[in-house]
Motif scaffolding. Structure first.
Motif, short mmCIF file in Angstrom:
data_model
loop_
_atom_site.label_atom_id
_atom_site.label_comp_id
_atom_site.label_asym_id
_atom_site.label_seq_id
_atom_site.Cartn_x
_atom_site.Cartn_y
_atom_site.Cartn_z
N VAL A 20 0.83 -1.20 0.00
CA VAL A 20 0.00 0.00 0.00
C VAL A 20 0.87 1.25 0.00
N TRP A 21 1.91 1.27 0.81
CA TRP A 21 2.77 2.45 0.87
C TRP A 21 3.52 2.65 -0.45
N VAL A 22 3.98 1.57 -1.05
CA VAL A 22 4.67 1.68 -2.33
C VAL A 22 3.73 2.23 -3.40
N ALA A 23 2.48 1.78 -3.38
CA ALA A 23 1.50 2.29 -4.34
C ALA A 23 1.20 3.76 -4.07
N ALA A 24 1.06 4.15 -2.81
CA ALA A 24 0.77 5.55 -2.47
C ALA A 24 1.89 6.47 -2.91
N ASP A 25 3.10 5.95 -2.99
CA ASP A 25 4.25 6.74 -3.41
C ASP A 25 4.06 7.30 -4.83
N ASP A 26 3.22 6.67 -5.62
CA ASP A 26 3.01 7.08 -7.01
C ASP A 26 1.92 8.15 -7.16
N TYR A 27 1.21 8.47 -6.07
CA TYR A 27 0.12 9.44 -6.15
C TYR A 27 0.54 10.74 -5.46
N GLU A 28 0.81 11.76 -6.23
CA GLU A 28 1.33 13.01 -5.67
C GLU A 28 0.36 13.68 -4.71
N ILE A 29 -0.92 13.38 -4.83
CA ILE A 29 -1.89 14.01 -3.94
C ILE A 29 -1.67 13.60 -2.48
N PHE A 30 -1.06 12.42 -2.26
CA PHE A 30 -0.78 11.97 -0.91
C PHE A 30 0.64 12.41 -0.55
N GLU A 31 0.73 13.42 0.31
CA GLU A 31 2.05 13.96 0.62
C GLU A 31 2.79 13.14 1.67
N SER A 32 2.06 12.39 2.48
CA SER A 32 2.72 11.60 3.52
C SER A 32 1.90 10.35 3.81
N ALA A 33 2.58 9.39 4.44
CA ALA A 33 1.94 8.14 4.86
C ALA A 33 2.32 7.89 6.32
N TRP A 54 8.75 1.62 14.42
CA TRP A 54 9.94 2.26 13.86
C TRP A 54 10.76 1.37 12.97
N THR A 55 10.77 0.07 13.24
CA THR A 55 11.49 -0.82 12.32
C THR A 55 10.77 -0.87 10.98
N THR A 56 9.44 -0.94 11.02
CA THR A 56 8.69 -0.92 9.75
C THR A 56 8.81 0.44 9.08
N LEU A 57 8.84 1.52 9.86
CA LEU A 57 8.93 2.85 9.26
C LEU A 57 10.23 3.01 8.47
N ALA A 58 11.34 2.53 9.04
CA ALA A 58 12.61 2.60 8.32
C ALA A 58 12.57 1.76 7.05
N ALA A 59 11.96 0.58 7.14
CA ALA A 59 11.85 -0.26 5.95
C ALA A 59 10.95 0.36 4.89
N LEU A 60 9.86 0.98 5.33
CA LEU A 60 8.95 1.63 4.39
C LEU A 60 9.61 2.86 3.75
N ALA A 61 10.46 3.53 4.50
CA ALA A 61 11.21 4.64 3.93
C ALA A 61 12.13 4.16 2.82
N GLN A 62 12.73 2.99 3.01
CA GLN A 62 13.61 2.43 2.00
C GLN A 62 12.82 1.95 0.78
N ALA A 63 11.58 1.50 1.01
CA ALA A 63 10.76 0.96 -0.07
C ALA A 63 10.12 2.04 -0.93
N THR A 64 10.12 3.29 -0.46
CA THR A 64 9.50 4.39 -1.18
C THR A 64 10.56 5.43 -1.54
N SER A 65 10.17 6.41 -2.36
CA SER A 65 11.16 7.40 -2.78
C SER A 65 10.68 8.84 -2.68
N ARG A 66 9.36 9.08 -2.62
CA ARG A 66 8.84 10.44 -2.64
C ARG A 66 8.05 10.79 -1.40
N ILE A 67 7.13 9.93 -1.03
CA ILE A 67 6.17 10.23 0.02
C ILE A 67 6.87 10.38 1.37
N ARG A 68 6.41 11.34 2.16
CA ARG A 68 6.98 11.53 3.49
C ARG A 68 6.42 10.46 4.42
#
Length: 279
Positions: A20-33, A54-68
């Motif tokens: 879900v987070w990786v998919a949200a990364d592609d929608y500019e309307i969603f500025e953060s997750a 926090w362990t998942t947050l770090a991993a999700l940060a690595q899995a995405t590139s744009r979304i905060r």
């Protein structure tokens, strides 16, 4: 208006959350997750799975590139402020400067009783919270930090490497307590998040925040005001969009759409299209 999403890390798998987070990364309307900081589920079977924040947050940060990315919000009672500051700095580096540092005083008695974590009385809890936020800011911004509080002490303390964002990752404080929480928001936060039934419940809280900012000589316009809109599986999408629009009319800056539990990534496309006219 601005928009974000929030997922629930309870009764789910890492793969479902990540997708879900990786998919949200592609929608500019969603500025953060966002997700939450708990060790037990908040609904259903309390013995069920709940991914650590926090362990998942770090991993999700690595899995995405744009979304905060952020945790809404981290319970200060769960981790020493110095430990949390180091975690935040590292996660901000992993995300290339996309961390939103969400913090709150903490409240979950079931978890603290089970784990033997002290849950102080409310006043002491907020005293500890205030000191914790100050200590974290010192560690994230100063080469060598010293802090002599009643509950938190730092002596020639280092937090290296420093986060990417300067002076520090934006701080989100969650809650609606008029005396302590909203004053803490006025002192330190770049974002205030609150969960309320509707705009009419939010407006008087915003006015209290304005008053605290006036007392402290701070421009309330520097603080992003955000609320959550919960989406239920059997609820028409139009209902959630209408709720978001009502908050926007009331003056809310950012609406965090709480996705239905275990919703697939496909939910994001119709949601993004429905919210677009409000953005």
């Amino acid at each position: 208006m601005r928009f974000a999403i929030k997922t629930r890390p309870e009764h789910t798998t890492w793969q479902q959350l990540r997708d879900v987070w990786v998919a949200a990364d592609d929608y500019e309307i969603f500025e953060s997750a966002w997700h939450w900081d708990h060790f037990y589920p908040l609904t259903g079977d309390l013995a069920g799975p709940n991914l650590e924040a926090w362990t998942t947050l770090a991993a999700l940060a690595q899995a995405t590139s744009r979304i905060r990315v952020g945790c809404q919000v981290t319970g200060m009672i769960y981790r020493h402020p110095a430990v949390l500051a180091n975690m935040a700095a590292t996660t901000d580096i992993i995300s290339s400067g996309r961390l939103e540092l969400g913090v709150g005083a903490g409240w979950n008695e079931i978890e603290t009783a089970a784990y033997g974590i002290e849950l102080p009385p409310l006043k002491q809890r907020f005293d500890r919270f205030d000191e914790g936020v100050e200590a974290m800011i010192a560690l994230l911004t100063q080469k060598v930090a010293n802090f002599d509080g009643r509950y938190v002490q730092l002596t020639d303390a280092y937090c290296e490497p420093k986060p990417v964002q300067t002076p520090h990752p934006p701080i989100t404080i969650g809650g609606k307590g008029p005396k302590r929480t909203l004053r803490a928001v006025a002192r330190w936060a770049q974002q205030w998040n609150v969960i309320v039934p509707g705009p009419e419940d939010w407006k008087p809280l915003k006015q209290i925040l304005v008053e605290h900012c006036d007392e402290l000589g701070r421009d309330v316009g520097e603080i992003t005001c955000s609320v959550n809109v919960r989406m239920e599986p059997d609820q028409p999408l139009d209902d959630a969009v209408a709720a978001a629009a009502a908050y926007g009319e009331a003056g809310v800056d950012l609406v965090v759409m709480n996705l239905p539990h275990n919703a697939p990534p496909s939910i994001l496309d119709p949601l993004a299209k429905a919210l677009a006219p409000l953005a």
